[in-house]
Scaffold this active site. Structure first.
Site, mmCIF file in Angstrom:
data_model
loop_
_atom_site.group_PDB
_atom_site.id
_atom_site.type_symbol
_atom_site.label_atom_id
_atom_site.label_comp_id
_atom_site.label_asym_id
_atom_site.label_seq_id
_atom_site.Cartn_x
_atom_site.Cartn_y
_atom_site.Cartn_z
ATOM 1 N N GLY A 93 16.910 -52.198 -48.559
ATOM 2 C CA GLY A 93 17.660 -53.327 -48.024
ATOM 3 C C GLY A 93 18.224 -54.252 -49.073
ATOM 4 O O GLY A 93 18.485 -55.426 -48.800
ATOM 5 N N HIS A 100 16.928 -59.313 -58.620
ATOM 6 C CA HIS A 100 16.241 -60.547 -58.226
ATOM 7 C C HIS A 100 14.843 -60.218 -57.731
ATOM 8 O O HIS A 100 14.632 -59.181 -57.103
ATOM 9 C CB HIS A 100 17.025 -61.315 -57.157
ATOM 10 C CG HIS A 100 17.425 -60.489 -55.973
ATOM 11 N ND1 HIS A 100 18.511 -59.638 -56.005
ATOM 12 C CD2 HIS A 100 16.889 -60.362 -54.746
ATOM 13 C CE1 HIS A 100 18.636 -59.033 -54.829
ATOM 14 N NE2 HIS A 100 17.653 -59.443 -54.047
HETATM 15 P P1 AMP Z 1 17.890 -58.454 -51.140
HETATM 16 O O1 AMP Z 1 17.892 -57.936 -49.733
HETATM 17 O O2 AMP Z 1 16.623 -58.141 -51.880
HETATM 18 O O3 AMP Z 1 19.144 -58.073 -51.890
HETATM 19 O O4 AMP Z 1 17.875 -60.024 -51.002
HETATM 20 C C1 AMP Z 1 18.986 -60.840 -51.126
HETATM 21 C C2 AMP Z 1 18.540 -62.217 -50.719
HETATM 22 O O5 AMP Z 1 19.511 -63.139 -51.181
HETATM 23 C C3 AMP Z 1 18.395 -62.415 -49.215
HETATM 24 O O6 AMP Z 1 17.067 -62.811 -48.924
HETATM 25 C C4 AMP Z 1 19.422 -63.508 -48.900
HETATM 26 O O7 AMP Z 1 18.980 -64.397 -47.898
HETATM 27 C C5 AMP Z 1 19.574 -64.194 -50.252
HETATM 28 N N1 AMP Z 1 20.842 -64.871 -50.484
HETATM 29 C C6 AMP Z 1 22.081 -64.362 -50.310
HETATM 30 N N2 AMP Z 1 23.015 -65.260 -50.666
HETATM 31 C C7 AMP Z 1 22.341 -66.359 -51.090
HETATM 32 C C8 AMP Z 1 22.737 -67.626 -51.582
HETATM 33 N N3 AMP Z 1 24.037 -67.972 -51.724
HETATM 34 N N4 AMP Z 1 21.783 -68.524 -51.919
HETATM 35 C C9 AMP Z 1 20.477 -68.207 -51.784
HETATM 36 N N5 AMP Z 1 20.029 -67.021 -51.314
HETATM 37 C C10 AMP Z 1 20.960 -66.110 -50.972
#
Ligand code: AMP
Length: 114
Positions: A93, A100
């Site tokens: 996902g 990150h």
């Molecule tokens: P992943 O699924 O591991 O790629 O997680 C990406 C995460 O980034 C998700 O939990 C989103 O809610 C978070 N996310 C996406 N855009 C932003 C943003 N602009 N600021 C903070 N979190 C974000």
């Protein structure tokens, strides 16, 4: 300059609730929190995923993880416990292609993850 949203957050071109930053890493609150504490730790360097980490990136990766543990201290969840999550690729996902680590805590977690 990359269009990556996490690069933009690292360069302060996009708003985020940054709670820690230094010359190598930035930590900010997830926009869609899945736990009382949900913070993302990123390297300033654009590395798309853990799968793209070169041997030279390993000290930086270690710092990202260590910062996750530091955030847990800052958020007072060291004793109660927390989870560091690193999603890679579609089945996990991964939605943002900038490496990150999720720091999740403040509630009881289940295992296995969904
Ligand atoms: P992943 O699924 O591991 O790629 O997680 C990406 C995460 O980034 C998700 O939990 C989103 O809610 C978070 N996310 C996406 N855009 C932003 C943003 N602009 N600021 C903070 N979190 C974000």
């Amino acid at each position: 300059m990359t269009e990556c949203i996490f690069c933009k957050i690292a360069r302060a071109e996009m708003k985020a609730q940054v709670i820690y930053s230094d010359e190598d890493v930035v930590a900010f609150r997830d926009i869609n929190p899945q736990a009382p504490t949900h913070v993302l730790v990123i390297p300033r360097k654009h590395i798309p995923s853990i799968a793209d980490c070169a041997p030279d990136d390993l000290p930086l990766l270690a710092k990202v993880l260590q910062t996750g543990a530091k955030i847990a201290e800052m958020e007072s969840i060291r004793e109660s416990g927390y989870r560091l999550v690193l999603n890679a690729g579609p089945d996990a996902g991964q939605a943002v292609n900038h490496l990150h680590v999720h720091v999740l805590g403040g509630r009881k977690m289940t295992w296995p993850p969904g």
